[in-house]
Scaffold this motif. Structure first.
Motif, PDB file in Angstrom:
ATOM      1  N   ASP A  82     -22.858 -11.453  -3.307  1.00 43.90           N
ATOM      2  CA  ASP A  82     -22.953 -12.658  -2.388  1.00 43.90           C
ATOM      3  C   ASP A  82     -21.671 -13.388  -2.642  1.00 43.90           C
ATOM      4  N   HIS A  83     -21.435 -13.328  -4.271  1.00 41.34           N
ATOM      5  CA  HIS A  83     -20.251 -14.056  -4.599  1.00 41.34           C
ATOM      6  C   HIS A  83     -18.991 -13.693  -3.831  1.00 41.34           C
ATOM      7  N   ILE A  84     -18.809 -12.587  -3.451  1.00 36.24           N
ATOM      8  CA  ILE A  84     -17.674 -12.350  -2.653  1.00 36.24           C
ATOM      9  C   ILE A  84     -17.837 -12.373  -1.120  1.00 36.24           C
ATOM     10  N   ARG A  85     -18.988 -12.306  -0.651  1.00 39.75           N
ATOM     11  CA  ARG A  85     -19.053 -12.554   0.757  1.00 39.75           C
ATOM     12  C   ARG A  85     -19.070 -14.236   0.929  1.00 39.75           C
ATOM     13  N   ASP A  86     -19.384 -15.119   0.155  1.00 39.86           N
ATOM     14  CA  ASP A  86     -19.339 -16.256   0.421  1.00 39.86           C
ATOM     15  C   ASP A  86     -18.193 -17.296   0.024  1.00 39.86           C
ATOM     16  N   ALA A 119     -14.478 -17.268   5.244  1.00 38.86           N
ATOM     17  CA  ALA A 119     -13.152 -17.515   5.932  1.00 38.86           C
ATOM     18  C   ALA A 119     -12.481 -18.877   5.653  1.00 38.86           C
ATOM     19  N   ALA A 120     -13.279 -19.691   5.660  1.00 40.69           N
ATOM     20  CA  ALA A 120     -12.636 -21.135   5.275  1.00 40.69           C
ATOM     21  C   ALA A 120     -12.150 -21.033   4.008  1.00 40.69           C
ATOM     22  N   ALA A 121     -12.862 -20.596   2.829  1.00 47.49           N
ATOM     23  CA  ALA A 121     -12.414 -20.637   1.825  1.00 47.49           C
ATOM     24  C   ALA A 121     -11.319 -19.809   1.064  1.00 47.49           C
ATOM     25  N   LYS A 122     -11.245 -18.753   1.912  1.00 44.64           N
ATOM     26  CA  LYS A 122     -10.105 -17.820   1.742  1.00 44.64           C
ATOM     27  C   LYS A 122      -8.756 -18.444   2.298  1.00 44.64           C
ATOM     28  N   LEU A 157     -15.185  -1.444  -8.295  1.00 49.23           N
ATOM     29  CA  LEU A 157     -14.621  -2.797  -8.207  1.00 49.23           C
ATOM     30  C   LEU A 157     -14.707  -3.334  -6.695  1.00 49.23           C
ATOM     31  N   ALA A 158     -15.288  -4.035  -6.224  1.00 47.70           N
ATOM     32  CA  ALA A 158     -15.494  -4.550  -4.797  1.00 47.70           C
ATOM     33  C   ALA A 158     -14.894  -5.997  -4.659  1.00 47.70           C
ATOM     34  N   TRP A 159     -14.402  -6.016  -3.178  1.00 48.67           N
ATOM     35  CA  TRP A 159     -13.901  -7.263  -2.567  1.00 48.67           C
ATOM     36  C   TRP A 159     -14.219  -7.209  -1.333  1.00 48.67           C
ATOM     37  N   ALA A 160     -13.787  -8.226  -0.442  1.00 49.73           N
ATOM     38  CA  ALA A 160     -14.335  -8.488   0.887  1.00 49.73           C
ATOM     39  C   ALA A 160     -13.436  -7.513   1.725  1.00 49.73           C
ATOM     40  N   GLN A 161     -14.067  -6.903   2.651  1.00 49.24           N
ATOM     41  CA  GLN A 161     -13.717  -6.087   3.468  1.00 49.24           C
ATOM     42  C   GLN A 161     -12.568  -6.708   4.311  1.00 49.24           C
ATOM     43  N   ASN A 162     -11.317  -6.008   4.389  1.00 49.51           N
ATOM     44  CA  ASN A 162     -10.041  -6.443   5.060  1.00 49.51           C
ATOM     45  C   ASN A 162      -9.398  -7.478   4.437  1.00 49.51           C
ATOM     46  N   ASP A 163      -9.840  -7.782   3.170  1.00 53.81           N
ATOM     47  CA  ASP A 163      -9.023  -8.736   2.337  1.00 53.81           C
ATOM     48  C   ASP A 163      -7.720  -7.894   1.624  1.00 53.81           C
ATOM     49  N   ARG A 164      -6.744  -8.556   2.395  1.00 58.30           N
ATOM     50  CA  ARG A 164      -5.430  -7.661   2.031  1.00 58.30           C
ATOM     51  C   ARG A 164      -4.516  -8.475   1.171  1.00 58.30           C
ATOM     52  N   ARG A 165      -4.967  -9.752   0.561  1.00 60.99           N
ATOM     53  CA  ARG A 165      -3.942 -10.428  -0.268  1.00 60.99           C
ATOM     54  C   ARG A 165      -3.484  -9.735  -1.400  1.00 60.99           C
ATOM     55  N   PRO A 166      -2.261 -10.019  -1.720  1.00 60.37           N
ATOM     56  CA  PRO A 166      -1.574  -9.489  -2.821  1.00 60.37           C
ATOM     57  C   PRO A 166      -2.440  -9.615  -3.920  1.00 60.37           C
ATOM     58  N   LEU A 167      -2.974 -11.061  -4.230  1.00 56.67           N
ATOM     59  CA  LEU A 167      -3.601 -11.287  -5.346  1.00 56.67           C
ATOM     60  C   LEU A 167      -4.673 -10.311  -5.645  1.00 56.67           C
ATOM     61  N   VAL A 168      -5.307  -9.754  -4.782  1.00 55.79           N
ATOM     62  CA  VAL A 168      -6.661  -8.890  -4.933  1.00 55.79           C
ATOM     63  C   VAL A 168      -5.854  -7.576  -5.131  1.00 55.79           C
ATOM     64  N   ALA A 169      -5.126  -7.199  -4.233  1.00 53.37           N
ATOM     65  CA  ALA A 169      -4.492  -5.681  -4.331  1.00 53.37           C
ATOM     66  C   ALA A 169      -3.685  -5.458  -5.642  1.00 53.37           C
ATOM     67  N   SER A 170      -3.012  -6.346  -6.295  1.00 53.81           N
ATOM     68  CA  SER A 170      -2.667  -6.192  -7.509  1.00 53.81           C
ATOM     69  C   SER A 170      -3.606  -5.872  -8.707  1.00 53.81           C
ATOM     70  N   PHE A 171      -4.663  -6.516  -8.443  1.00 54.22           N
ATOM     71  CA  PHE A 171      -5.767  -6.826  -9.503  1.00 54.22           C
ATOM     72  C   PHE A 171      -6.467  -5.183  -9.346  1.00 54.22           C
ATOM     73  N   VAL A 172      -6.687  -4.794  -7.997  1.00 55.47           N
ATOM     74  CA  VAL A 172      -7.373  -3.595  -7.836  1.00 55.47           C
ATOM     75  C   VAL A 172      -6.518  -2.520  -8.333  1.00 55.47           C
ATOM     76  N   ARG A 201     -27.629 -14.078   7.334  1.00 59.73           N
ATOM     77  CA  ARG A 201     -27.131 -14.601   6.256  1.00 59.73           C
ATOM     78  C   ARG A 201     -25.566 -13.968   5.874  1.00 59.73           C
ATOM     79  N   HIS A 202     -25.431 -12.600   6.195  1.00 56.93           N
ATOM     80  CA  HIS A 202     -24.070 -12.123   6.057  1.00 56.93           C
ATOM     81  C   HIS A 202     -23.100 -13.018   6.983  1.00 56.93           C
ATOM     82  N   ALA A 203     -23.634 -13.436   8.146  1.00 57.07           N
ATOM     83  CA  ALA A 203     -22.666 -13.948   9.175  1.00 57.07           C
ATOM     84  C   ALA A 203     -22.335 -15.650   8.684  1.00 57.07           C
ATOM     85  N   LEU A 204     -23.319 -15.903   8.185  1.00 60.62           N
ATOM     86  CA  LEU A 204     -22.938 -17.521   7.509  1.00 60.62           C
ATOM     87  C   LEU A 204     -22.159 -17.346   6.283  1.00 60.62           C
TER      88      LEU A 204
END
Length: 285
Positions: free
Chosen positions: A136-140, A81-84, A260-275, A72-75
């Motif tokens: 799961d909203h973050i994972r998918d 990955a495609a969405a991001k 506050l959680a986000w996808a592992q290794n997601d380094r987008r400025p969009l996320v970093a600024s909010f964190v 499930r995690h893999a899918l």
């Protein structure tokens, strides 16, 4: 050559969740013989038995349980990955935050205000998730960040920062034997009936009588008022108090953390600024 393909995982997960080849085949829009052949081929290549089959039932083996969990995690990761990738190309993308209603420890308005002051702030779309599906909203890829409660939410595959640490309270009917006490310990609750939280593997509560299954705090409060169970909740999730119930601190219960959680290794400025804004707001709250 990869041992697993995404289509094979989809087929296996369909059968593992349905525990019935006919229903799984209909769900997956594939002929049942072809589905059975695909599962046998997968088992042969992995060298393990994933499903025990009889004329009357299908059950998961330990290997099957493991593949279901990790598959499930893999899918989710493939879809995310495609969405991001698509969102990374969108310079006007909104930031999507998923929360449980009332599950922000009264920090959300301050976090949003602090983020709005960031020079690169985007519009924040707030999504509401259930008691146990927000991770799961973050994972998918449905959301970029989430407010979760540790240790109750599964943080596997997520990075996170703690925003608040809080104690937990027992919620009781007013005529309960413990209602007259100022404080309660876990030992006091050892023989009590406590709810089973759907999708939560560990709550830190003592083993007691098997109570009703509930999906959120509102259902738990309803069952407590009916005299069917008690509950132990993070302090912020027990607010506002219900006038017909009694709330007592559980002095030795494991603390809960609002993270506050986000996808592992997601380094987008969009996320970093909010964190960064969320951490600043939590420190000054």
């Amino acid at each position: 050559m990869a041992e697993l393909e995404t289509r094979e995982l989809e087929y296996f997960i369909g059968v593992a969740e349905e525990l019935h080849f006919g229903r799984a085949a209909a769900r997956l829009a594939i002929a049942q013989p072809a589905l059975s052949k695909a599962i046998r081929r997968l088992e042969s290549r992995l060298g393990v038995t994933l499903l025990e089959r009889s004329s009357r039932s299908v059950t998961l083996t330990p290997a099957g349980e493991a593949l279901l969990h990790h598959g499930r995690h893999a899918l989710n990761a493939v879809g995310a990955a495609a969405a991001k990738a698509r969102r990374a190309a969108d310079q006007e993308a909104h930031l999507r935050l998923v929360i449980k209603p009332g599950g922000d420890a009264n920090l959300l308005s301050g976090i949003l205000a602090a983020y709005a002051c960031q020079p690169d702030a985007r519009q924040v779309d707030i999504l509401f998730g259930g008691a146990t599906d927000r991770a799961d909203h973050i994972r998918d890829g449905r959301a970029d960040v989430a407010l979760l409660y540790s240790p109750f939410d599964d943080l596997t595959g997520l990075d996170h920062e703690t925003l608040a640490v809080e104690g937990r309270v027992a919620i009781l009917p007013p005529d309960h034997r413990l209602a007259s006490r100022a404080e309660i310990t876990l030992a006091d609750l050892a023989r009590e009936t406590l709810p089973r939280w759907k999708g939560v593997r560990w709550t830190g509560a003592p083993e007691g009588g098997e109570g009703p299954e509930v999906t959120d705090a509102a259902e738990a409060l309803h069952m407590i008022r009916l005299g069917r169970t008690l509950a132990i909740l993070p302090r912020s999730l027990a607010q506002p108090p219900h006038p017909d119930l009694v709330y007592r601190p559980v002095t030795d219960a494991p603390h809960s953390e609002l993270v506050l959680a986000w996808a592992q290794n997601d380094r987008r400025p969009l996320v970093a600024s909010f964190v960064a804004a969320a951490l600043d707001a939590a420190r000054t709250a």
